[in-house]
Design a protein around this motif. Structure first.
Motif, mmCIF file in Angstrom:
data_model
loop_
_atom_site.group_PDB
_atom_site.id
_atom_site.type_symbol
_atom_site.label_atom_id
_atom_site.label_comp_id
_atom_site.label_asym_id
_atom_site.label_seq_id
_atom_site.Cartn_x
_atom_site.Cartn_y
_atom_site.Cartn_z
ATOM 1 N N PRO A 48 13.176 -13.486 -40.400
ATOM 2 C CA PRO A 48 14.250 -13.015 -41.280
ATOM 3 C C PRO A 48 14.517 -13.909 -42.494
ATOM 4 C CG PRO A 48 14.894 -12.727 -39.001
ATOM 5 C CD PRO A 48 13.598 -13.509 -38.991
ATOM 6 N N ALA A 49 14.417 -15.222 -42.347
ATOM 7 C CA ALA A 49 14.693 -16.112 -43.481
ATOM 8 C C ALA A 49 13.737 -15.843 -44.634
ATOM 9 C CB ALA A 49 14.596 -17.568 -43.038
ATOM 10 N N PHE A 50 12.510 -15.500 -44.342
ATOM 11 C CA PHE A 50 11.546 -15.160 -45.392
ATOM 12 C C PHE A 50 11.812 -13.752 -45.918
ATOM 13 C CE2 PHE A 50 9.368 -18.723 -43.489
ATOM 14 C CZ PHE A 50 8.708 -19.316 -44.554
ATOM 15 N N GLY A 51 12.162 -12.839 -45.031
ATOM 16 C CA GLY A 51 12.403 -11.459 -45.428
ATOM 17 C C GLY A 51 13.585 -11.278 -46.354
ATOM 18 N N ARG A 52 14.595 -12.131 -46.222
ATOM 19 C CA ARG A 52 15.799 -12.041 -47.059
ATOM 20 C C ARG A 52 15.653 -12.770 -48.390
ATOM 21 N NH1 ARG A 52 18.273 -13.304 -41.970
ATOM 22 N NH2 ARG A 52 18.302 -15.471 -42.635
ATOM 23 N N ALA A 53 14.663 -13.618 -48.502
ATOM 24 C CA ALA A 53 14.537 -14.494 -49.668
ATOM 25 C C ALA A 53 14.148 -13.733 -50.936
ATOM 26 C CB ALA A 53 13.508 -15.578 -49.381
ATOM 27 N N ARG A 54 14.663 -14.213 -52.047
ATOM 28 C CA ARG A 54 14.243 -13.707 -53.362
ATOM 29 C C ARG A 54 13.420 -14.761 -54.106
ATOM 30 N NH1 ARG A 54 19.781 -12.035 -53.616
ATOM 31 N NH2 ARG A 54 20.107 -13.577 -55.227
ATOM 32 N N ARG A 55 13.671 -16.032 -53.770
ATOM 33 C CA ARG A 55 12.910 -17.145 -54.365
ATOM 34 C C ARG A 55 12.663 -18.181 -53.278
ATOM 35 N NH1 ARG A 55 14.511 -20.878 -59.620
ATOM 36 N NH2 ARG A 55 13.063 -19.573 -60.796
ATOM 37 N N VAL A 56 11.396 -18.588 -53.146
ATOM 38 C CA VAL A 56 11.013 -19.573 -52.134
ATOM 39 C C VAL A 56 10.220 -20.696 -52.803
ATOM 40 C CG1 VAL A 56 9.681 -19.958 -50.010
ATOM 41 C CG2 VAL A 56 10.942 -17.822 -50.311
ATOM 42 N N ALA A 57 10.554 -21.918 -52.472
ATOM 43 C CA ALA A 57 9.773 -23.076 -52.920
ATOM 44 C C ALA A 57 8.700 -23.337 -51.861
ATOM 45 C CB ALA A 57 10.664 -24.298 -53.074
ATOM 46 N N VAL A 58 7.449 -23.382 -52.293
ATOM 47 C CA VAL A 58 6.316 -23.598 -51.379
ATOM 48 C C VAL A 58 5.359 -24.574 -52.033
ATOM 49 C CG1 VAL A 58 4.395 -22.517 -50.137
ATOM 50 C CG2 VAL A 58 6.467 -21.207 -50.552
ATOM 51 N N TYR A 59 4.913 -25.576 -51.295
ATOM 52 C CA TYR A 59 3.914 -26.505 -51.812
ATOM 53 C C TYR A 59 2.534 -25.834 -51.797
ATOM 54 C CZ TYR A 59 2.612 -27.171 -46.926
ATOM 55 O OH TYR A 59 2.199 -26.964 -45.634
ATOM 56 N N LEU A 60 1.647 -26.300 -52.637
ATOM 57 C CA LEU A 60 0.264 -25.835 -52.644
ATOM 58 C C LEU A 60 -0.510 -26.796 -51.741
ATOM 59 C CD1 LEU A 60 -0.152 -25.016 -56.453
ATOM 60 C CD2 LEU A 60 0.714 -23.558 -54.604
ATOM 61 N N SER A 61 -1.024 -26.274 -50.645
ATOM 62 C CA SER A 61 -1.571 -27.120 -49.585
ATOM 63 C C SER A 61 -2.849 -27.847 -49.960
ATOM 64 C CB SER A 61 -1.808 -26.285 -48.335
ATOM 65 O OG SER A 61 -2.657 -25.196 -48.633
ATOM 66 N N MET A 62 -3.024 -29.011 -49.323
ATOM 67 C CA MET A 62 -4.268 -29.774 -49.404
ATOM 68 C C MET A 62 -5.183 -29.282 -48.279
ATOM 69 S SD MET A 62 -3.120 -33.614 -50.521
ATOM 70 C CE MET A 62 -1.853 -33.968 -49.322
ATOM 71 N N SER A 63 -6.437 -29.652 -48.337
ATOM 72 C CA SER A 63 -7.444 -29.075 -47.434
ATOM 73 C C SER A 63 -7.175 -29.298 -45.952
ATOM 74 C CB SER A 63 -8.833 -29.598 -47.791
ATOM 75 O OG SER A 63 -8.895 -30.999 -47.620
ATOM 76 N N SER A 64 -6.582 -30.410 -45.566
ATOM 77 C CA SER A 64 -6.369 -30.664 -44.141
ATOM 78 C C SER A 64 -5.062 -30.071 -43.612
ATOM 79 C CB SER A 64 -6.396 -32.173 -43.856
ATOM 80 O OG SER A 64 -5.298 -32.808 -44.491
ATOM 81 N N GLU A 65 -4.216 -29.564 -44.509
ATOM 82 C CA GLU A 65 -2.920 -29.030 -44.104
ATOM 83 C C GLU A 65 -3.030 -27.565 -43.710
ATOM 84 O OE1 GLU A 65 0.050 -31.581 -46.962
ATOM 85 O OE2 GLU A 65 -0.938 -29.839 -47.835
ATOM 86 N N PRO A 66 -2.047 -27.066 -42.951
ATOM 87 C CA PRO A 66 -1.999 -25.612 -42.764
ATOM 88 C C PRO A 66 -1.930 -24.981 -44.158
ATOM 89 C CG PRO A 66 -0.412 -26.692 -41.319
ATOM 90 C CD PRO A 66 -0.948 -27.747 -42.260
ATOM 91 N N GLY A 67 -2.842 -24.095 -44.450
ATOM 92 C CA GLY A 67 -2.940 -23.546 -45.796
ATOM 93 C C GLY A 67 -1.760 -22.677 -46.170
ATOM 94 N N THR A 68 -1.296 -22.839 -47.401
ATOM 95 C CA THR A 68 -0.177 -22.029 -47.882
ATOM 96 C C THR A 68 -0.641 -20.808 -48.674
ATOM 97 O OG1 THR A 68 0.030 -23.441 -49.842
ATOM 98 C CG2 THR A 68 1.453 -23.956 -47.946
#
Length: 187
Positions: A38-58
């Motif tokens: 729900p937190a993603f479903g209600r959002a209008r603007r989300v801050a998200v990092y651009l992942s590095m290769s070893s991280e869970p990909g965004t």
């Protein structure tokens, strides 16, 4: 308790041992769980990092947000160890910062941008059951988000949700963590 540096080294070693296929599958699963949260479903603007290769990909998560018409902003690291922010546009090129993370290319929105978001997605090496996050140790996010009252969600692999992680008083806790196995909510 294990020191921050020892735990970081152990977790980074474990991440490097993962196959690209396993990381890709994890990234897709995280995006699917985000779509059902729900937190993603209600959002209008989300801050998200651009992942590095070893991280869970965004990448899959950002694509899901675009599909839903949600505006995405990502951090830009500055030489003084602070963050600025810029819009992420579908298919737009990125650049690699001196600290190794990809960043959007575009007009800067200012350091106050996180307070205009409905949700902030952060990188982490681990998240404790009480919400404390173990990052890479530079403190960019702790400084950038101090005083920002917006829900924070870390992306981690399932084995990185731990009973406890070493932390300092200034370390900002998460309200949730998304893993390939689902959402972990901090109570």
């Amino acid at each position: 308790m294990t020191s921050k540096s020892d735990l970081r080294a152990e977790l980074l070693m474990r991440r490097r041992a993962m196959s690209d296929a396993d990381r890709r599958a994890a990234s897709l699963a995280i995006a699917q769980h985000a779509a059902a949260t729900p937190a993603f479903g209600r959002a209008r603007r989300v801050a998200v990092y651009l992942s590095m290769s070893s991280e869970p990909g965004t990448g899959p998560l950002i694509e899901e947000l675009f599909t839903r018409g949600i505006e995405v902003v990502a951090p830009i690291s500055l030489p003084d160890h602070t963050l600025d922010w810029s819009l992420v546009e579908p298919g737009a090129p990125t650049t690699t910062a001196p600290i190794g993370m990809d960043e959007p290319i575009g007009p800067r929105l200012g350091p106050g941008t996180p307070s205009t978001c409905d949700l902030i997605v952060l990188p982490a090496l681990a998240v404790a059951h009480d919400g404390h996050r173990l990052g890479r140790g530079a403190g960019f996010y702790d400084r950038a988000l101090a005083g920002v009252d917006v829900p924070r969600c870390a992306l981690v692999f399932a084995h990185e949700v731990l009973p406890d992680v070493p932390h300092e008083d200034h370390d900002l806790p998460m309200q949730m963590a998304l893993t390939p196995q689902g959402l972990f909510r901090v109570l």
